[in-house]
Write an enzyme that holds these catalytic residues in place. Structure first.
Site, short mmCIF file in Angstrom:
data_model
loop_
_atom_site.label_atom_id
_atom_site.label_comp_id
_atom_site.label_asym_id
_atom_site.label_seq_id
_atom_site.Cartn_x
_atom_site.Cartn_y
_atom_site.Cartn_z
CG HIS A 1 -1.81 -1.15 1.33
ND1 HIS A 1 -2.22 -1.66 2.53
CD2 HIS A 1 -2.39 -1.92 0.37
CE1 HIS A 1 -3.02 -2.69 2.32
NE2 HIS A 1 -3.12 -2.87 1.01
CE LYS B 1 1.83 3.23 5.37
NZ LYS B 1 1.31 2.11 4.57
CE1 TYR C 1 -0.17 1.94 8.91
CE2 TYR C 1 -0.58 -0.19 9.92
CZ TYR C 1 -0.93 0.80 9.01
OH TYR C 1 -2.03 0.65 8.22
CG ASP D 1 -3.99 -5.91 -0.30
OD1 ASP D 1 -4.06 -4.69 -0.58
OD2 ASP D 1 -3.94 -6.34 0.85
#
Length: 183
Positions: free
Chosen positions: A64, A73, A133, A170
């Protein structure tokens, strides 16, 4: 200092290993310290959102990224084990189109800093995993994109001997050659 920082092969990606204090009662470590992050990882970063997912063995999430409002991140695992991957999508980068993968687990306490301009994903290697995250920008679904997890031109060597469990978005990820990219 309570962290050890190692630069990875992708420009800007860093492995962070905290100093863990343990005894018969358990352990303690600082999972984030803004001053040390600025001094050793990257200055000027502000985190605006924390995310937490739990996934079963074999689940692959990613790869992503957001084409606008790109997110940096800081990722870690608090239960289980994952193989975590970053792919450089910055056309002007010397490591464009390359990938880096590392095992993150509750036991090794490692964290990975992935700056804006990268696709990110992971596959769960343990029976389940909890993945946390911090992000440097908010989630904007209209700008979210997905790079195909098994794009042969990227060539990620996922350490799995099975077909992963994928979300529909995905499974429908784009090849690098067709993806929206960063300058």
């Amino acid at each position: 200092m309570t962290i050890q920082v190692t630069s990875m092969s992708l420009d800007g990606v860093k492995l962070i290993e905290p100093k863990v204090f343990g005894d018969s009662r358990g352990f303690f470590f600082e999972s984030f310290n803004a001053r040390e992050f600025a001094q050793q990882v990257q200055d000027g970063v502000t985190f605006v959102q924390d995310n937490h997912s739990r996934s079963a063995k074999g689940v692959l999430r990613g790869l992503h990224y957001q084409i606008a409002h790109a997110q940096g991140k800081l990722v870690r695992v608090t239960e289980g084990e994952v193989f975590d991957v970053a792919v450089d999508l910055r056309r002007s980068s010397p490591t464009f189109g390359k990938w880096e993968g590392i095992t993150l687990s509750a036991e090794n306490h490692r964290q990975l800093w992935i700056p804006p301009g990268f696709a990110h994903g992971f596959v769960v290697l343990s029976e389940s995993a909890q993945f946390l995250y911090k992000t440097t920008d908010y989630w904007y679904p209209e700008f979210e994109r997905c790079l195909l997890w098994n794009d042969p031109s990227v060539g990620i060597e996922w350490p799995i001997g099975f077909e992963p469990i994928l979300a529909a978005k995905d499974a429908a990820g784009r090849l690098l050659a067709d993806a929206d990219l960063f300058e």
